[in-house]
Design an enzyme around this catalytic site. Structure first.
Site, PDB file in Angstrom:
ATOM      1  N   ARG A 197      37.320 102.652 -21.244  1.00 21.54           N
ATOM      2  CA  ARG A 197      38.698 102.489 -20.771  1.00 21.54           C
ATOM      3  C   ARG A 197      38.932 101.142 -20.069  1.00 21.54           C
ATOM      4  O   ARG A 197      39.898 100.987 -19.321  1.00 21.54           O
ATOM      5  CB  ARG A 197      39.085 103.635 -19.814  1.00 21.54           C
ATOM      6  CG  ARG A 197      39.054 105.018 -20.469  1.00 21.54           C
ATOM      7  CD  ARG A 197      40.102 105.136 -21.570  1.00 21.54           C
ATOM      8  NE  ARG A 197      40.240 106.490 -22.070  1.00 21.54           N
ATOM      9  CZ  ARG A 197      39.700 106.927 -23.215  1.00 21.54           C
ATOM     10  NH1 ARG A 197      38.979 106.090 -23.957  1.00 21.54           N
ATOM     11  NH2 ARG A 197      39.891 108.156 -23.627  1.00 21.54           N
ATOM     12  N   LEU A 198      38.087 100.171 -20.315  1.00 23.17           N
ATOM     13  CA  LEU A 198      38.276  98.835 -19.741  1.00 23.17           C
ATOM     14  C   LEU A 198      39.067  97.974 -20.726  1.00 23.17           C
ATOM     15  O   LEU A 198      38.612  96.925 -21.193  1.00 23.17           O
ATOM     16  CB  LEU A 198      36.917  98.203 -19.404  1.00 23.17           C
ATOM     17  CG  LEU A 198      36.111  98.960 -18.352  1.00 23.17           C
ATOM     18  CD1 LEU A 198      34.749  98.300 -18.136  1.00 23.17           C
ATOM     19  CD2 LEU A 198      36.882  99.016 -17.026  1.00 23.17           C
TER      20      LEU A 198
END
Length: 226
Positions: A197-198
């Site tokens: 989720r970066l």
């Protein structure tokens, strides 16, 4: 029903660096759009589908519409001018657009102001629509209640009798209650999914010197945290 909280999709196909960006938001959008088209309909069935959000007296509403043009001015869509979305734009022209290209783990998010396109643009575009879509524009009082689907079918049948399909682009006139909106962007975000989720979020923001999407000097670029 499956528990949505348990679903996990790890994004990690690509990375979006500042050095990857085109000089202008228009060029970057056109580049990504063509890559989505080239990925095929199995990845993204309708690349020109976008979510349009508006606000009116009753609050915020959103729906999926189709992009029908993009140029230096902005993003163009067409609709019934009596619809809820059109009433929302009349109430507050500030809108947002989201292109959810999830099959290639990308999104484009646009914030801007909507305005009607010149009538001559609507008149030029309407004849390019399929015959059935032109009839549908007359048959549907978009967003208004209707008692049954059969009511719309009957109305469309009556209109087909009035304006038969002759194969001519001019066989159905352009309704006065139908037209286009141009969204002049002041922010265009390019979102690339990444692992854990970066995600990459690179944003073109108008500098105040103008909003033409093809002029690099009108825009600054920044990165936002996911």
């Amino acid at each position: 029903m499956e528990d949505p909280a348990g679903r996990r999709v790890d994004y990690g196909q690509r990375h979006l660096a500042e050095s990857d960006l085109a000089a202008t938001p228009l060029e970057q959008f056109e580049r990504w759009y063509q890559q989505v088209v080239d990925a095929g309909s199995a990845a993204v069935p309708e690349p020109n589908a976008m979510t349009l959000s508006t606000v009116d007296e009753d609050g915020v509403s959103a729906r999926t519409v189709l992009l029908k043009g993009v140029d230096a001015r902005g993003f163009v869509l067409y609709t019934n001018l009596r619809s809820r979305k059109a009433r929302g734009i009349a109430h507050d022209p500030r809108v947002s657009l989201v292109f959810g290209w999830f099959g290639v783990q990308r999104q484009v998010c646009v914030r801007g102001r909507a305005e009607e396109v010149p009538r001559e643009e609507t008149e030029a575009y309407f004849p390019s629509r399929p015959y059935g879509s032109r009839i549908g524009a007359w048959a549907s009082e978009q967003s208004a209640p209707v008692d049954a689907a059969a009511t719309l079918d009957e109305r469309a049948a009556q209109l087909r009798e009035r304006w038969p399909d002759t194969g001519s682009a001019a066989d159905v006139p352009t309704p006065q209650h139908w037209g286009g909106f141009l969204v002049r962007a002041h922010e265009v975000e390019f979102w690339q999914g990444r692992t854990s989720r970066l995600h990459d979020r690179l944003v073109f923001s108008a500098t105040g010197t103008g909003t033409a999407l093809d002029v690099a000097g009108n825009w600054s670029v920044g990165r936002r945290q996911p």
